[in-house]
Design a protein around this motif. Structure first.
Motif, short mmCIF file in Angstrom:
data_model
loop_
_atom_site.label_atom_id
_atom_site.label_comp_id
_atom_site.label_asym_id
_atom_site.label_seq_id
_atom_site.Cartn_x
_atom_site.Cartn_y
_atom_site.Cartn_z
N GLY A 148 -2.30 6.24 10.90
CA GLY A 148 -1.55 5.28 10.81
C GLY A 148 -1.76 4.53 9.13
N GLY A 149 -0.73 3.74 8.76
CA GLY A 149 -0.91 3.13 7.24
C GLY A 149 0.13 2.08 7.24
N ILE A 150 -0.01 1.23 6.01
CA ILE A 150 1.01 0.47 5.71
C ILE A 150 1.55 0.72 4.41
N THR A 172 -11.87 1.63 -5.43
CA THR A 172 -11.16 0.65 -5.00
C THR A 172 -10.25 0.83 -3.81
N PHE A 173 -9.82 2.25 -3.80
CA PHE A 173 -9.00 2.83 -2.84
C PHE A 173 -9.68 3.52 -1.90
N GLU A 174 -9.19 3.43 -0.38
CA GLU A 174 -9.89 3.80 0.69
C GLU A 174 -9.93 5.63 0.44
N ILE A 175 -8.92 6.18 -0.19
CA ILE A 175 -9.05 7.58 -0.39
C ILE A 175 -9.29 8.09 -1.73
N GLY A 176 -9.78 7.10 -2.68
CA GLY A 176 -10.06 7.35 -3.90
C GLY A 176 -8.91 7.44 -4.92
N ILE A 177 -7.75 7.11 -4.48
CA ILE A 177 -6.30 7.18 -5.35
C ILE A 177 -5.29 6.40 -4.72
N GLY A 178 -4.72 5.77 -5.53
CA GLY A 178 -3.64 4.80 -5.27
C GLY A 178 -2.49 5.21 -6.06
N VAL A 179 -1.11 4.79 -5.32
CA VAL A 179 0.13 5.34 -6.19
C VAL A 179 0.96 4.06 -6.02
N LEU A 180 1.40 3.66 -7.24
CA LEU A 180 2.52 2.53 -7.32
C LEU A 180 3.70 2.91 -7.51
N TRP A 181 4.69 2.88 -6.57
CA TRP A 181 5.94 3.24 -6.91
C TRP A 181 6.59 2.19 -7.56
N LYS A 183 9.07 -0.53 -9.22
CA LYS A 183 10.52 -0.65 -9.17
C LYS A 183 11.12 -1.23 -10.38
N ASN A 184 10.27 -2.18 -11.00
CA ASN A 184 10.66 -2.94 -12.34
C ASN A 184 9.40 -3.38 -13.19
N GLN A 185 9.40 -4.13 -14.25
CA GLN A 185 8.26 -4.41 -14.85
C GLN A 185 7.26 -5.42 -14.14
N TYR A 186 7.87 -5.93 -12.94
CA TYR A 186 6.94 -6.57 -12.21
C TYR A 186 6.47 -6.22 -10.62
N SER A 187 7.09 -5.24 -10.26
CA SER A 187 7.06 -5.03 -8.67
C SER A 187 7.03 -3.59 -8.27
N GLY A 188 6.32 -3.25 -7.29
CA GLY A 188 6.32 -1.90 -6.98
C GLY A 188 6.04 -1.69 -5.49
N LEU A 189 5.88 -0.69 -5.11
CA LEU A 189 5.36 -0.29 -3.54
C LEU A 189 4.00 0.48 -3.60
N MET A 190 3.19 0.08 -2.72
CA MET A 190 1.85 0.93 -2.52
C MET A 190 1.65 1.19 -1.09
N GLY A 191 1.05 2.26 -0.97
CA GLY A 191 0.73 2.55 0.54
C GLY A 191 -0.98 2.52 0.58
N PHE A 192 -1.35 1.99 1.82
CA PHE A 192 -2.63 1.94 2.05
C PHE A 192 -3.01 2.33 3.64
N ARG A 193 -4.19 2.77 3.73
CA ARG A 193 -4.63 3.30 5.04
C ARG A 193 -4.74 2.10 6.17
N GLY A 197 -7.84 -2.09 3.37
CA GLY A 197 -7.66 -1.69 2.13
C GLY A 197 -7.01 -2.35 1.08
N TYR A 198 -5.90 -2.87 1.48
CA TYR A 198 -5.19 -3.88 0.69
C TYR A 198 -5.74 -5.12 0.39
N HIS A 199 -6.41 -5.72 1.13
CA HIS A 199 -7.27 -6.92 0.86
C HIS A 199 -8.25 -6.47 -0.33
N LYS A 200 -8.71 -5.33 -0.06
CA LYS A 200 -9.83 -4.73 -1.11
C LYS A 200 -9.52 -4.72 -2.56
N LEU A 201 -8.16 -4.24 -2.34
CA LEU A 201 -7.45 -4.06 -3.95
C LEU A 201 -7.17 -5.40 -4.20
N LEU A 202 -6.81 -6.51 -3.86
CA LEU A 202 -6.34 -7.84 -4.36
C LEU A 202 -7.78 -8.46 -4.65
#
Ligand SMILES: Cc1cc2nc3c(=O)[nH]c(=O)nc-3n(C[C@H](O)[C@H](O)[C@H](O)COP(=O)(O)OP(=O)(O)OC[C@H]3O[C@@H](n4cnc5c(N)ncnc54)[C@H](O)[C@@H]3O)c2cc1C
Length: 336
Positions: A148-150, A172-181, A183-193, A197-202
């Motif tokens: 599963g993931g979020i 910083t990332f649970e799998i050693g890599i993070g991808v930011l999709w 959207k514009n100059q201030y937002s995007g979508l990112m997947g976490f396990r 993992g999400y709190h670790k990044l922030l």
């Protein structure tokens, strides 16, 4: 079309990158352009230190982000306009058989507990492949599991450039890599396990943690990735049954659409000719081969996955070698 949820496209489970293929333009031409969030023009790779170590330009008019839930509703609108009957809020519970032969499906609906069909097309996704009709009919591979993931939409990320997909390497990332999709100059979508993992990044003091320190979540979606995602079944058919999309291993939005289209065309001919035997439905597999669906495999370099568990210093040391062997590579352009 029978959908278990009351809304097509919800809950959303993927960032909606519509990757390049010979079908992408045609798919987009038939769709309300308002579902296109942005076009991507390049993918930028960052070392743990924040240094840009690679930038891959993407061919113009090829890789897009779509508003995935609305995009799915657009496809459903096309299907409805073409004559499909759509039934929502109704779960398919299994196949309906007569004398061992598939004759339709059973559902949770009190009004239509059985839906008769000469060909059933199962497009029930990863969940279906793992626990539904594909597995019950013995069409899947032994030992398939899922994790599963979020997916989180974040607003307030620093230093983004519209049209650039950002790829971060580091512990910083649970799998050693993070991808930011982006959207514009201030937002995007990112997947976490996981939420961990999400709190670790922030809370991280790394380069990427500083970039995200003011980011706020707008939406969180759950998802499930099958262990056999992208592994195509050699024979996703049985008499009166075709599997399409993730259920068959044709993983990705475009693969799902193209395989679904082939399934519909083959089923229509089979019904018209009163021959829904396995031999007749195997034309589906041929069509999938002809359009190149079977050729496309893993989109990431396997080396990226192996970064999991390495420290930032180790990853920094591995980057030159990965660059030299073209192993710092995430596949955005899939020609099929
Ligand atoms: C985290 C993540 C990120 C991804 N990112 C991308 C990306 O950026 N780009 C890309 O191209 N692909 C991406 N994918 C893959 C892509 O989402 C799938 O390949 C695609 O959605 C498959 O489409 P499908 O129609 O086969 O299955 P699904 O999209 O899963 O749809 C299956 C549908 O069937 C319904 N259903 C299931 N069982 C039943 C039942 N028993 N009765 C009634 N209805 C049922 C479900 O509710 C759902 O609506 C991603 C996947 C994940 C998990």
């Amino acid at each position: 079309m029978i959908e278990e949820h009351p809304v097509i496209g919800a809950p959303r489970h993927c960032p909606g990158r519509l990757h390049s293929s010979s079908f992408t333009r045609e798919i987009l031409d038939g769709i309300d352009p308002r579902v296109i969030v942005c076009e991507y023009r390049s993918r930028r790779y960052f070392a743990p230190s924040g240094k840009v170590v690679k930038e891959t330009p993407l061919p113009p008019g090829n890789v897009f982000q779509v508003q995935r839930d609305e995009f799915d509703r657009e496809l459903a609108r096309q299907a409805a306009r073409a004559g499909a009957e759509i039934v929502l809020n109704t779960r398919v519970t299994g196949l309906y058989k007569e004398k061992g032969l598939i004759r339709g499906v059973t559902t949770t609906s009190a009004d239509m507990p059985v839906v008769h069909a000469r060909v059933v097309i199962d497009a029930s996704g990863t969940k279906g492949r793992l626990s539904g009709i594909p597995r019950e009919e013995g069409l899947t591979m032994p030992g398939e599991t899922a994790f599963g993931g979020i997916l989180v939409e974040l607003v307030g990320i620093h230093d983004l450039e519209p049209g650039i997909i950002e790829t971060y390497l580091g512990e910083t990332f649970e799998i050693g890599i993070g991808v930011l999709w982006t959207k514009n100059q201030y937002s995007g979508l990112m997947g976490f396990r996981s939420m961990k993992g999400y709190h670790k990044l922030l809370s991280s003091d790394s380069f990427v943690g500083r970039k995200f320190k003011d980011a706020r979540p707008i939406q969180i979606f759950g998802n499930m990735v099958g262990s056999a995602a992208g592994i195509k079944l050699e024979k996703p058919v049985k008499p009166n049954l075709i599997l399409a999309g993730d259920a068959a291993g044709f993983t990705s939005i475009t693969h799902g659409i193209v395989s679904g289209r082939h399934a519909g065309e083959v089923a229509a001919v089979a019904v018209r000719e009163s021959d829904t035997s396995e031999t007749s439905l195997l034309r589906y597999v041929e069509k999938c081969r002809e359009s190149g669906l079977y050729k496309v495999t893993l989109s990431w370099s396997p080396r990226l996955v192996s970064l999991q568990g390495h420290s930032d210093a180790e990853i920094e040391a591995l980057i030159p070698e990965m660059l030299a062997h073209n192993e710092l590579h995430y596949g955005d352009v899939w020609d099929f």
